[in-house]
Write a protein that holds these residues in place. Structure first.
Motif, PDB file in Angstrom:
ATOM      1  N   LEU A 202      -8.549   0.752  -8.544  1.00  0.00           N
ATOM      2  CA  LEU A 202      -8.843   0.148  -7.382  1.00  0.00           C
ATOM      3  C   LEU A 202      -8.829  -1.305  -7.313  1.00  0.00           C
ATOM      4  CD1 LEU A 202      -9.575   0.251  -4.450  1.00  0.00           C
ATOM      5  CD2 LEU A 202     -12.374   0.606  -5.302  1.00  0.00           C
ATOM      6  N   GLN A 203      -9.638  -1.845  -8.664  1.00  0.00           N
ATOM      7  CA  GLN A 203      -9.867  -3.344  -8.743  1.00  0.00           C
ATOM      8  C   GLN A 203      -8.176  -3.996  -8.937  1.00  0.00           C
ATOM      9  OE1 GLN A 203     -12.374  -4.401 -12.112  1.00  0.00           O
ATOM     10  NE2 GLN A 203     -12.057  -6.608 -11.496  1.00  0.00           N
TER      11      GLN A 203
ATOM     12  N   ILE B 143      -6.550  -3.956  -5.311  1.00  0.00           N
ATOM     13  CA  ILE B 143      -7.096  -4.803  -4.374  1.00  0.00           C
ATOM     14  C   ILE B 143      -6.578  -6.244  -4.882  1.00  0.00           C
ATOM     15  CG2 ILE B 143      -9.275  -5.946  -3.495  1.00  0.00           C
ATOM     16  CD1 ILE B 143     -10.564  -3.315  -3.763  1.00  0.00           C
TER      17      ILE B 143
ATOM     18  N   VAL C  64      -2.798  -6.625  -4.223  1.00  0.00           N
ATOM     19  CA  VAL C  64      -2.475  -6.726  -2.541  1.00  0.00           C
ATOM     20  C   VAL C  64      -3.057  -8.121  -1.990  1.00  0.00           C
ATOM     21  CG1 VAL C  64      -3.012  -5.697  -0.343  1.00  0.00           C
ATOM     22  CG2 VAL C  64      -2.863  -4.416  -2.139  1.00  0.00           C
ATOM     23  N   LEU C  65      -4.100  -8.556  -2.687  1.00  0.00           N
ATOM     24  CA  LEU C  65      -4.469  -9.783  -2.060  1.00  0.00           C
ATOM     25  C   LEU C  65      -3.539 -11.006  -2.450  1.00  0.00           C
ATOM     26  CD1 LEU C  65      -8.467  -9.850  -2.586  1.00  0.00           C
ATOM     27  CD2 LEU C  65      -7.149  -9.719  -0.341  1.00  0.00           C
TER      28      LEU C  65
ATOM     29  N   THR D 251       0.732  -1.139   0.159  1.00  0.00           N
ATOM     30  CA  THR D 251      -0.048   0.015  -0.018  1.00  0.00           C
ATOM     31  C   THR D 251       0.837   1.310  -0.007  1.00  0.00           C
ATOM     32  OG1 THR D 251      -1.574  -1.105   1.241  1.00  0.00           O
ATOM     33  CG2 THR D 251      -1.751   1.286   1.126  1.00  0.00           C
TER      34      THR D 251
END
Length: 357
Positions: A117-118, A121, A124-125, A101
């Protein structure tokens, strides 16, 4: 060394490799991962940006986490292995989320990447799960090594216990009955000496059956003095012993495996002093220099009594004592005997680091 490695199933991570080695490892791992993702990178500048971000991100994950795990070792040692594993995995996953992040926010703010954003995310996952899986693999590896070392420790202790039993079995029958006979003869003729002798016997047998594997050198010397005092009474004072020992402050830091020196002296008495009616002189000199403890035991051979050197060499076998020394102090430990026409010189030599230096 074995005891240190068995302290906890996770090693001291910042001692496994130095900081620069960890950074080098992270550098090449980041390069490898970036190369694997090269299909989405159109130019060399994109590749360098992606590699730099990955390198910084991995540093932020690995280095603080390793220091934190080492710092929390005293707490972790009191928890179960499964609990520690979950905590370490969660710690690394949290570090992954924070680092990615942070790197993403910096690159977006300076215009090196576009914010989606998609995609953010998903990345990050993916990185979090990847970091958690990799951490779990390493922890399972450490656990396997820890169990192997525990098995080695059990085998090591069993071997030493067996050697202790062999030495005790040798001491007990030969020594016990001879001492009882001496006590029986002294009880009526010299009660004071019988009482003193009984105290020596009590101290010797208490030390022999405590099961201690490593003792201070002072304790071993005291044990030998008890033993020699008992044998001097039995052998009608035909044994003269002189000691040359280091200063007390030096002796304070010295250690040895229990019953080692005592069992070496016992062999000398059984195979030399008991074989003659002459007075035998024994000199024991102990030195500790250049991280090695050297004990030289010189025993004069009788001049009038015939002792066959060949048979004496066969009886001067210190295999068990040597193995016990090597089990604790390494393969350079040794016990050797030199038999001349006038003397037996036995040298016990083993490494011992001087902790005061």
């Amino acid at each position: 060394m074995l005891a240190e490695r068995l302290e906890f199933f996770i090693p001291k991570l910042m001692e496994v490799m130095k900081l620069w080695q960890w950074l080098l490892y992270i550098f090449f791992w980041s390069l490898f991962v970036t190369v694997m993702e090269r299909h989405g990178l159109a130019t060399w500048s994109d590749f360098l940006i992606k590699f730099s971000c990955r390198f910084i991100q991995n540093i932020l994950i690995v280095i603080p986490s390793l220091y934190l795990v080492d710092y929390l070792r005293p707490i972790f040692k009191h928890a179960s292995i499964s609990s520690v594993t979950i905590r370490v995995v969660l710690l690394m996953m949290l570090a992954s989320i924070i680092s990615m992040t942070s790197v993403m926010l910096v690159t977006v703010n300076i215009g090196l990447e576009e914010y989606d954003l998609q995609t953010f995310i998903f990345n990050v996952l993916f990185d979090t799960l990847f970091t958690g899986g990799f951490t779990l693999v390493f922890l399972l590896y450490f656990l396997r090594i820890h169990r192997e070392l525990n098995a080695l420790k059990s085998s090591f202790e069993y071997k030493l216990a067996t050697q202790n039993d062999i030495i005790k079995a040798r001491i007990a029958p030969h020594f016990f009955f001879n001492t009882l006979n001496t006590l029986t003869s002294l009880i009526e003729s010299n009660p004071a000496r019988a009482s003193s002798l009984l105290q020596h016997v009590s101290a010797l047998f208490r030390a022999s059956f405590t099961g201690a594997h490593e003792v201070s050198f002072e304790e071993e010397i005291a044990l030998c003095e008890h033993y020699l005092a008992i044998e001097s009474s039995r052998l009608a004072d035909k044994l003269e012993v002189s000691w040359q020992l280091p200063d007390e402050d030096v002796m304070y830091d010295m250690v040895i495996t229990a019953l080692t020196l005592q069992s070496v002296l016992e062999k000398m008495l059984i195979n030399v002093v008991e074989m003659t009616t002459e007075t035998i002189s024994m000199e024991i000199k102990v030195t500790w220099e250049q991280h090695r403890v050297i004990t030289v035991i010189s025993v004069d051979l009788p001049k009038k009594t015939l002792i066959v050197n060949y048979n004496l060499r066969q009886h001067m076998d210190f295999h068990i004592q040597t193995e016990r020394l090597r089990a604790y102090f390494g393969h350079s430990a040794d016990i050797k005997s030199i038999i001349t026409s006038t003397q037996i010189i036995t040298v016990m030599d083993y490494p011992l680091q001087d902790v005061s230096l």
